[in-house]
Each structure stands twice: as C-alpha cells, then as structure tokens.
Write a protein that holds these residues in place. Structure first.
Motif, PDB file in Angstrom:
ATOM      1  N   CYS A 123       0.850  -1.195   0.000  1.00 20.05           N
ATOM      2  CA  CYS A 123       0.000   0.000   0.000  1.00 20.05           C
ATOM      3  C   CYS A 123       0.887   1.246   0.000  1.00 20.05           C
ATOM      4  O   CYS A 123       1.872   1.310   0.733  1.00 20.05           O
ATOM      5  CB  CYS A 123      -0.899   0.018   1.235  1.00 20.05           C
ATOM      6  N   LYS A 124       0.515   2.216  -0.844  1.00 20.41           N
ATOM      7  CA  LYS A 124       1.235   3.484  -0.918  1.00 20.41           C
ATOM      8  C   LYS A 124       0.220   4.606  -0.913  1.00 20.41           C
ATOM      9  O   LYS A 124      -0.803   4.524  -1.585  1.00 20.41           O
ATOM     10  CB  LYS A 124       2.062   3.556  -2.195  1.00 20.41           C
ATOM     11  N   ASP A 125       0.499   5.661  -0.167  1.00 17.85           N
ATOM     12  CA  ASP A 125      -0.387   6.824  -0.149  1.00 17.85           C
ATOM     13  C   ASP A 125      -0.501   7.413  -1.543  1.00 17.85           C
ATOM     14  O   ASP A 125       0.468   7.454  -2.297  1.00 17.85           O
ATOM     15  CB  ASP A 125       0.136   7.885   0.819  1.00 17.85           C
ATOM     16  N   GLY A 126      -1.706   7.869  -1.885  1.00 17.53           N
ATOM     17  CA  GLY A 126      -1.926   8.522  -3.149  1.00 17.53           C
ATOM     18  C   GLY A 126      -2.219   7.583  -4.311  1.00 17.53           C
ATOM     19  O   GLY A 126      -2.534   8.038  -5.395  1.00 17.53           O
ATOM     20  N   GLU A 127      -2.122   6.287  -4.107  1.00 15.63           N
ATOM     21  CA  GLU A 127      -2.420   5.329  -5.172  1.00 15.63           C
ATOM     22  C   GLU A 127      -3.904   5.005  -5.166  1.00 15.63           C
ATOM     23  O   GLU A 127      -4.562   5.078  -4.128  1.00 15.63           O
ATOM     24  CB  GLU A 127      -1.607   4.040  -4.980  1.00 15.63           C
ATOM     25  N   ASN A 128      -4.448   4.629  -6.298  1.00 15.92           N
ATOM     26  CA  ASN A 128      -5.876   4.330  -6.409  1.00 15.92           C
ATOM     27  C   ASN A 128      -6.145   2.842  -6.578  1.00 15.92           C
ATOM     28  O   ASN A 128      -6.984   2.430  -7.372  1.00 15.92           O
ATOM     29  CB  ASN A 128      -6.488   5.127  -7.555  1.00 15.92           C
ATOM     30  N   PHE A 129      -5.412   2.036  -5.836  1.00 14.73           N
ATOM     31  CA  PHE A 129      -5.631   0.599  -5.824  1.00 14.73           C
ATOM     32  C   PHE A 129      -6.740   0.258  -4.834  1.00 14.73           C
ATOM     33  O   PHE A 129      -7.116   1.079  -3.995  1.00 14.73           O
ATOM     34  CB  PHE A 129      -4.347  -0.135  -5.420  1.00 14.73           C
ATOM     35  N   ARG A 161     -13.265  -1.670   6.525  1.00 13.22           N
ATOM     36  CA  ARG A 161     -13.364  -0.552   5.574  1.00 13.22           C
ATOM     37  C   ARG A 161     -12.830  -1.006   4.220  1.00 13.22           C
ATOM     38  O   ARG A 161     -11.897  -1.804   4.157  1.00 13.22           O
ATOM     39  CB  ARG A 161     -12.544   0.629   6.085  1.00 13.22           C
ATOM     40  N   ILE A 162     -13.414  -0.452   3.160  1.00 16.55           N
ATOM     41  CA  ILE A 162     -12.958  -0.715   1.794  1.00 16.55           C
ATOM     42  C   ILE A 162     -12.878   0.614   1.055  1.00 16.55           C
ATOM     43  O   ILE A 162     -13.816   1.407   1.088  1.00 16.55           O
ATOM     44  CB  ILE A 162     -13.936  -1.628   1.024  1.00 16.55           C
ATOM     45  N   TYR A 163     -11.760   0.847   0.390  1.00 20.33           N
ATOM     46  CA  TYR A 163     -11.639   1.928  -0.583  1.00 20.33           C
ATOM     47  C   TYR A 163     -11.346   1.253  -1.916  1.00 20.33           C
ATOM     48  O   TYR A 163     -10.313   0.603  -2.074  1.00 20.33           O
ATOM     49  CB  TYR A 163     -10.524   2.908  -0.207  1.00 20.33           C
ATOM     50  N   THR A 164     -12.260   1.382  -2.874  1.00 22.79           N
ATOM     51  CA  THR A 164     -12.114   0.657  -4.131  1.00 22.79           C
ATOM     52  C   THR A 164     -11.143   1.317  -5.109  1.00 22.79           C
ATOM     53  O   THR A 164     -10.674   0.658  -6.037  1.00 22.79           O
ATOM     54  CB  THR A 164     -13.475   0.487  -4.830  1.00 22.79           C
ATOM     55  N   GLY A 165     -10.846   2.605  -4.923  1.00 29.00           N
ATOM     56  CA  GLY A 165      -9.972   3.271  -5.878  1.00 29.00           C
ATOM     57  C   GLY A 165     -10.592   3.213  -7.264  1.00 29.00           C
ATOM     58  O   GLY A 165     -11.800   3.374  -7.422  1.00 29.00           O
TER      59      GLY A 165
END
Length: 104
Positions: free
Chosen positions: A26-32, A63-67
């Motif tokens: 995981c990297k900040d700013g990525e939309n994965f 929590r889920i962030y789908t990007g």
C-alpha cells in the motif's frame, strides 16, 4: 514448414493480456483497492491491483476503498456484494466476514 507451424500456432494462441489479482504494498496517493480488516486480535491493511479473484480467508472487513476498481466480495453468508469504483465504505457495527474478493 516451420513458418507454417508458427502461423498455425499464432492463430490458435489467444490474444490480449491475461490478468491475475496481485497483493501489493500500500502506498499513499495510489488508487488501488485498499481493505482494512481484522481477525481475532490481528488487524491488517492490504492493497490489491489487477483484475482477478483471491481468497480473503474469512477476515472481517472494517473498511474498503475501491480506488479505480469495481469490486465484488463474497461473504461467509453466501452474499455477493458489488461495490463500484471510487467508493470508500466503512462497516463500524456489522463488518462482513469475507471469503473471496474479486476485482472486475
């Protein structure tokens, strides 16, 4: 003869790229796809890229962030839940226990 064999092989081989889901750092700013989860006393934050399906091992999702990914998760109760891209959703009271995740 070799040229004919190569031509037949080329015509019979599928074209395009095949994809398999990847568990990535995981990297900040990525939309994965990014998933926060827990099981027992352990917590985890995991990121995924590329189309495909992978076991999630029955962890509870908080929590889920789908990007930029459309997602289906398959929970332990047999439900298939689709979540569209660019969605950030939390499950503070009743987190789903997930068997498999799939990026579409």
């Amino acid at each position: 003869m070799a040229a004919a064999a190569a031509a037949v092989f080329t015509m019979l081989t599928p074209t395009g790229t095949s994809f398999a889901i990847d568990h990535i750092p995981c990297k900040d700013g990525e939309n994965f796809l990014k998933i926060w989860s827990h099981l027992g006393g352990s917590t985890s934050v995991d990121c995924y890229a590329n189309r495909g399906r992978i076991s999630f091992g029955g962890w509870w999702i908080d929590r889920i962030y789908t990007g930029n990914n459309d997602l289906i998760y398959y929970d332990s109760n047999g439900a298939d839940v689709r979540i569209n891209r660019w969605t950030d959703i939390s499950f503070p009271n009743r987190p789903p226990k997930v068997r498999v995740i799939e990026i579409l």
